[in-house]
Design a protein around this motif. Structure first.
Motif, PDB file in Angstrom:
ATOM      1  N   ALA A  86      43.337  33.897  34.442  1.00  0.00           N
ATOM      2  CA  ALA A  86      42.952  32.591  33.906  1.00  0.00           C
ATOM      3  C   ALA A  86      42.971  32.594  32.382  1.00  0.00           C
ATOM      4  CB  ALA A  86      41.568  32.202  34.430  1.00  0.00           C
ATOM      5  N   VAL A  87      42.480  33.661  31.777  1.00  0.00           N
ATOM      6  CA  VAL A  87      42.511  33.776  30.310  1.00  0.00           C
ATOM      7  C   VAL A  87      43.958  33.774  29.827  1.00  0.00           C
ATOM      8  CG1 VAL A  87      42.089  35.385  28.397  1.00  0.00           C
ATOM      9  CG2 VAL A  87      40.255  34.860  30.025  1.00  0.00           C
ATOM     10  N   GLY A  88      44.824  34.492  30.516  1.00  0.00           N
ATOM     11  CA  GLY A  88      46.243  34.513  30.149  1.00  0.00           C
ATOM     12  C   GLY A  88      46.867  33.133  30.218  1.00  0.00           C
ATOM     13  N   PHE A 146      45.979  24.547  37.727  1.00  0.00           N
ATOM     14  CA  PHE A 146      45.654  24.719  39.135  1.00  0.00           C
ATOM     15  C   PHE A 146      45.133  26.137  39.393  1.00  0.00           C
ATOM     16  CE2 PHE A 146      46.891  26.039  43.422  1.00  0.00           C
ATOM     17  CZ  PHE A 146      46.135  25.140  44.169  1.00  0.00           C
ATOM     18  N   ILE A 147      45.811  27.131  38.853  1.00  0.00           N
ATOM     19  CA  ILE A 147      45.390  28.527  39.033  1.00  0.00           C
ATOM     20  C   ILE A 147      44.025  28.751  38.394  1.00  0.00           C
ATOM     21  CG2 ILE A 147      45.890  30.913  38.322  1.00  0.00           C
ATOM     22  CD1 ILE A 147      48.906  30.146  38.657  1.00  0.00           C
ATOM     23  N   MET A 148      43.844  28.292  37.153  1.00  0.00           N
ATOM     24  CA  MET A 148      42.568  28.499  36.474  1.00  0.00           C
ATOM     25  C   MET A 148      41.418  27.882  37.263  1.00  0.00           C
ATOM     26  SD  MET A 148      43.283  28.286  32.378  1.00  0.00           S
ATOM     27  CE  MET A 148      44.166  26.744  32.358  1.00  0.00           C
ATOM     28  N   ARG A 149      41.592  26.653  37.714  1.00  0.00           N
ATOM     29  CA  ARG A 149      40.518  25.989  38.465  1.00  0.00           C
ATOM     30  C   ARG A 149      40.278  26.658  39.807  1.00  0.00           C
ATOM     31  NH1 ARG A 149      42.142  20.015  36.435  1.00  0.00           N
ATOM     32  NH2 ARG A 149      40.723  19.960  34.664  1.00  0.00           N
ATOM     33  N   SER A 150      41.296  27.287  40.360  1.00  0.00           N
ATOM     34  CA  SER A 150      41.160  27.957  41.657  1.00  0.00           C
ATOM     35  C   SER A 150      40.376  29.264  41.563  1.00  0.00           C
ATOM     36  CB  SER A 150      42.529  28.252  42.259  1.00  0.00           C
ATOM     37  OG  SER A 150      43.220  27.062  42.519  1.00  0.00           O
TER      38      SER A 150
END
Length: 173
Positions: A86-88, A146-150
């Protein structure tokens, strides 16, 4: 003794991560948490990390590694991997879309959570969509949010999207 980790017991897998983290973290790390075993301090982990990076892919990789090293002091396994991913994504978005010159990066341990903030010192504003759905099949973009929120427990934007806050709760064993 320079660094943040003091080991008095046998070196373990976690201790090797701690030593790697100490090598990556700059002097801007402050505070600490210690664990004791039989009255001996076995490690000391910083409570805060902060640094300013130029807005470039090379510096974004360096920032990602430094934040991941800090977070590994608190997060383990899949939680650590998810947080790093997520940081990336957040750093890549700032570099790709922000047109900024510098990024201020902080990461803290606060109330059983690891919290990272990535702030563009300058750059283009960003208004994230209020709802993040899976991108359509074959879509070129839209996967980052989408990935970060997941994988995160909280994702917030402030200052016209120039600052993003990522939170991950620490799993209690």
């Amino acid at each position: 003794m320079a660094g943040f980790f003091f080991l008095s017991d046998k070196a373990s897998h976690e201790a090797s991560h701690a030593l790697a983290a100490a090598a990556l973290l700059p002097k801007q790390s402050t505070g600490r948490r210690s664990q004791s075993k039989g009255g001996k301090i076995i490690d000391v982990v910083p409570l805060q990390y902060r640094e300013t990076f130029t807005c470039s892919p090379t510096e974004a990789r360096r920032a990602r590694k430094a934040i991941a090293a800090f977070a590994r002091g608190w997060l383990k396994g899949v939680d650590a991997t998810d947080f790093e991913s997520a940081v990336g994504e957040a750093l890549a978005n700032a570099i790709s879309h922000g047109n900024c010159r510098c990024l201020n990066v902080t990461c803290d341990f606060v109330g059983q959570r690891v919290v990272a903030e990535i702030e563009q010192q300058d750059g283009a504003p960003f208004q994230p969509p209020s709802v993040s759905t899976r991108p359509a099949a074959g879509s070129i973009g839209g996967y980052g949010l989408f990935i970060m929120r997941s994988v995160l427990d909280a994702l917030e934007y402030a200052e016209n999207g120039r600052r993003v806050r990522l939170e991950k709760r620490i799993a209690i064993a």
